[in-house]
Design a protein around this motif. Sequence first.
Motif, PDB file in Angstrom:
ATOM      1  N   ALA A 104     101.830 -63.991  55.720  1.00 17.50           N
ATOM      2  CA  ALA A 104     103.279 -62.965  55.251  1.00 17.50           C
ATOM      3  C   ALA A 104     104.060 -64.182  54.433  1.00 17.50           C
ATOM      4  O   ALA A 104     104.805 -63.612  53.646  1.00 17.50           O
ATOM      5  N   TYR A 105     104.267 -65.380  54.966  1.00 19.57           N
ATOM      6  CA  TYR A 105     105.316 -66.247  54.323  1.00 19.57           C
ATOM      7  C   TYR A 105     104.577 -67.546  53.572  1.00 19.57           C
ATOM      8  O   TYR A 105     105.571 -68.168  52.882  1.00 19.57           O
ATOM      9  N   GLY A 106     103.509 -67.515  53.624  1.00 21.89           N
ATOM     10  CA  GLY A 106     102.746 -68.961  52.904  1.00 21.89           C
ATOM     11  C   GLY A 106     102.741 -68.359  51.160  1.00 21.89           C
ATOM     12  O   GLY A 106     103.129 -67.480  50.865  1.00 21.89           O
ATOM     13  N   VAL A 107     102.415 -69.742  50.609  1.00 17.63           N
ATOM     14  CA  VAL A 107     102.562 -69.553  49.236  1.00 17.63           C
ATOM     15  C   VAL A 107     101.301 -69.855  48.639  1.00 17.63           C
ATOM     16  O   VAL A 107     100.353 -70.675  49.311  1.00 17.63           O
ATOM     17  N   SER A 108     100.744 -69.289  47.735  1.00 21.64           N
ATOM     18  CA  SER A 108      99.429 -69.491  46.816  1.00 21.64           C
ATOM     19  C   SER A 108      99.101 -71.141  46.729  1.00 21.64           C
ATOM     20  O   SER A 108     100.152 -71.541  46.123  1.00 21.64           O
TER      21      SER A 108
ATOM     22  N   ASP B 224     116.479 -72.801  60.421  1.00 24.42           N
ATOM     23  CA  ASP B 224     116.943 -73.805  59.466  1.00 24.42           C
ATOM     24  C   ASP B 224     115.882 -74.552  58.715  1.00 24.42           C
ATOM     25  O   ASP B 224     115.968 -74.976  57.758  1.00 24.42           O
ATOM     26  N   ARG B 225     114.843 -74.773  59.639  1.00 24.93           N
ATOM     27  CA  ARG B 225     113.736 -75.656  59.145  1.00 24.93           C
ATOM     28  C   ARG B 225     112.859 -74.713  58.149  1.00 24.93           C
ATOM     29  O   ARG B 225     112.418 -75.255  57.244  1.00 24.93           O
ATOM     30  N   LEU B 226     112.626 -73.585  58.494  1.00 22.76           N
ATOM     31  CA  LEU B 226     111.925 -72.472  57.708  1.00 22.76           C
ATOM     32  C   LEU B 226     112.947 -72.437  56.237  1.00 22.76           C
ATOM     33  O   LEU B 226     112.120 -72.111  55.271  1.00 22.76           O
ATOM     34  N   ALA B 227     113.927 -72.308  56.423  1.00 20.52           N
ATOM     35  CA  ALA B 227     114.812 -72.228  55.138  1.00 20.52           C
ATOM     36  C   ALA B 227     114.690 -73.203  54.323  1.00 20.52           C
ATOM     37  O   ALA B 227     114.520 -73.029  53.126  1.00 20.52           O
ATOM     38  N   ARG B 228     114.588 -74.679  54.907  1.00 21.38           N
ATOM     39  CA  ARG B 228     114.528 -75.821  54.095  1.00 21.38           C
ATOM     40  C   ARG B 228     112.991 -75.875  53.453  1.00 21.38           C
ATOM     41  O   ARG B 228     113.001 -76.027  52.431  1.00 21.38           O
ATOM     42  N   LEU B 229     111.942 -75.364  54.133  1.00 15.93           N
ATOM     43  CA  LEU B 229     110.605 -75.327  53.708  1.00 15.93           C
ATOM     44  C   LEU B 229     110.368 -74.069  52.340  1.00 15.93           C
ATOM     45  O   LEU B 229     109.829 -74.359  51.415  1.00 15.93           O
ATOM     46  N   SER B 230     111.416 -73.213  52.647  1.00 14.30           N
ATOM     47  CA  SER B 230     111.375 -72.246  51.559  1.00 14.30           C
ATOM     48  C   SER B 230     112.066 -72.617  50.453  1.00 14.30           C
ATOM     49  O   SER B 230     111.628 -72.388  49.182  1.00 14.30           O
TER      50      SER B 230
ATOM     51  N   LEU C  58     107.023 -72.344  51.294  1.00  8.78           N
ATOM     52  CA  LEU C  58     107.246 -71.141  51.820  1.00  8.78           C
ATOM     53  C   LEU C  58     107.576 -70.167  50.938  1.00  8.78           C
ATOM     54  O   LEU C  58     108.537 -70.365  50.041  1.00  8.78           O
ATOM     55  N   ARG C  59     107.432 -68.941  50.739  1.00 14.66           N
ATOM     56  CA  ARG C  59     108.039 -67.824  50.098  1.00 14.66           C
ATOM     57  C   ARG C  59     109.444 -67.594  50.365  1.00 14.66           C
ATOM     58  O   ARG C  59     109.882 -67.867  51.333  1.00 14.66           O
ATOM     59  N   PRO C  60     110.322 -67.249  49.359  1.00 10.37           N
ATOM     60  CA  PRO C  60     111.729 -67.013  49.629  1.00 10.37           C
ATOM     61  C   PRO C  60     111.592 -65.826  50.896  1.00 10.37           C
ATOM     62  O   PRO C  60     110.936 -64.822  50.734  1.00 10.37           O
TER      63      PRO C  60
ATOM     64  N   ALA D 170     116.287 -66.335  59.296  1.00  5.30           N
ATOM     65  CA  ALA D 170     116.472 -65.954  60.773  1.00  5.30           C
ATOM     66  C   ALA D 170     115.293 -65.029  60.988  1.00  5.30           C
ATOM     67  O   ALA D 170     114.797 -64.982  62.205  1.00  5.30           O
ATOM     68  N   GLN D 171     114.946 -63.980  60.102  1.00  2.00           N
ATOM     69  CA  GLN D 171     113.823 -63.132  60.433  1.00  2.00           C
ATOM     70  C   GLN D 171     112.738 -63.713  60.812  1.00  2.00           C
ATOM     71  O   GLN D 171     111.764 -63.373  61.421  1.00  2.00           O
ATOM     72  N   ALA D 172     112.067 -64.685  59.437  1.00  2.00           N
ATOM     73  CA  ALA D 172     111.213 -65.364  59.806  1.00  2.00           C
ATOM     74  C   ALA D 172     110.706 -66.014  61.008  1.00  2.00           C
ATOM     75  O   ALA D 172     109.607 -65.917  61.696  1.00  2.00           O
ATOM     76  N   ALA D 173     111.839 -66.561  61.416  1.00  2.00           N
ATOM     77  CA  ALA D 173     111.845 -67.633  62.756  1.00  2.00           C
ATOM     78  C   ALA D 173     111.624 -66.653  63.846  1.00  2.00           C
ATOM     79  O   ALA D 173     110.936 -67.030  64.794  1.00  2.00           O
ATOM     80  N   GLU D 174     112.403 -65.625  63.939  1.00  2.00           N
ATOM     81  CA  GLU D 174     112.147 -64.497  65.039  1.00  2.00           C
ATOM     82  C   GLU D 174     110.633 -63.796  64.933  1.00  2.00           C
ATOM     83  O   GLU D 174     110.251 -63.883  66.090  1.00  2.00           O
TER      84      GLU D 174
END
Length: 210
Positions: free
Chosen positions: A206-210, A145-151, A156-158, A162-166
């Motif tokens: 993997a998930y950061g943005v430039s 949920d936190r990562l989704a909000r950051l995305s 964070l990139r789209p 759930a996979q990112a958290a895992e």
Amino acid sequence: MTTTTRVSRGRIDKRQAILGAAFTVFARRGYANTCVQEIAEEAGVAKPTVYNHLSDKETLFRRALEAAADEVSAENLAVVERLREPGDDLPAALEDVSYRLLQVCCGERSRALRWLTYSQVGGFPDLIEAVQGRTSQRVAEALADRLARLSLAGRLRPCDPAQAAEQLLALLTGPMEARTRLGTRKASAAETRTVARAAVDTFLRAYGVS
């Protein structure tokens, strides 16, 4: 507070004390070597009182582990909540949260919970699912949920949250299990920080943005 409320509250408090004492004794002696009398003495109650709240040793074991799992879960969820307002430095915030999650993971209660769950899998095959549902599953959902909000905020990139958290949790727990030899040795704060930093670095590649 009415008399009925006080009685009910007192019963709940006593039950919690018994469950806490039971977990302590089970962690110290193991399931097979633990007797209900010892748990009663640890809790400061009479043996019949234990049976009044929890019918037998098997039920006591299950409920004690579930209660401990809920406590570990509450600690983890409080840590993940820190990502609600991560501040301007997202890598630092992620590293701080990762480090704190590892501290909970390596804490005495968490280690005892894992040991008791795995050691009794033969007699309590459903217990792993019950404990994981209260611990790793809850923290994964909260982190997703936190990562989704950051995305959504563009930090964070789209992604599939759930996979990112895992994957972030795997980057943390995998190396830590190796360093602690599956929890049989204690990792230093420096080691824990190193694992957290490396996990976040890999995650953001993997998930950061430039």
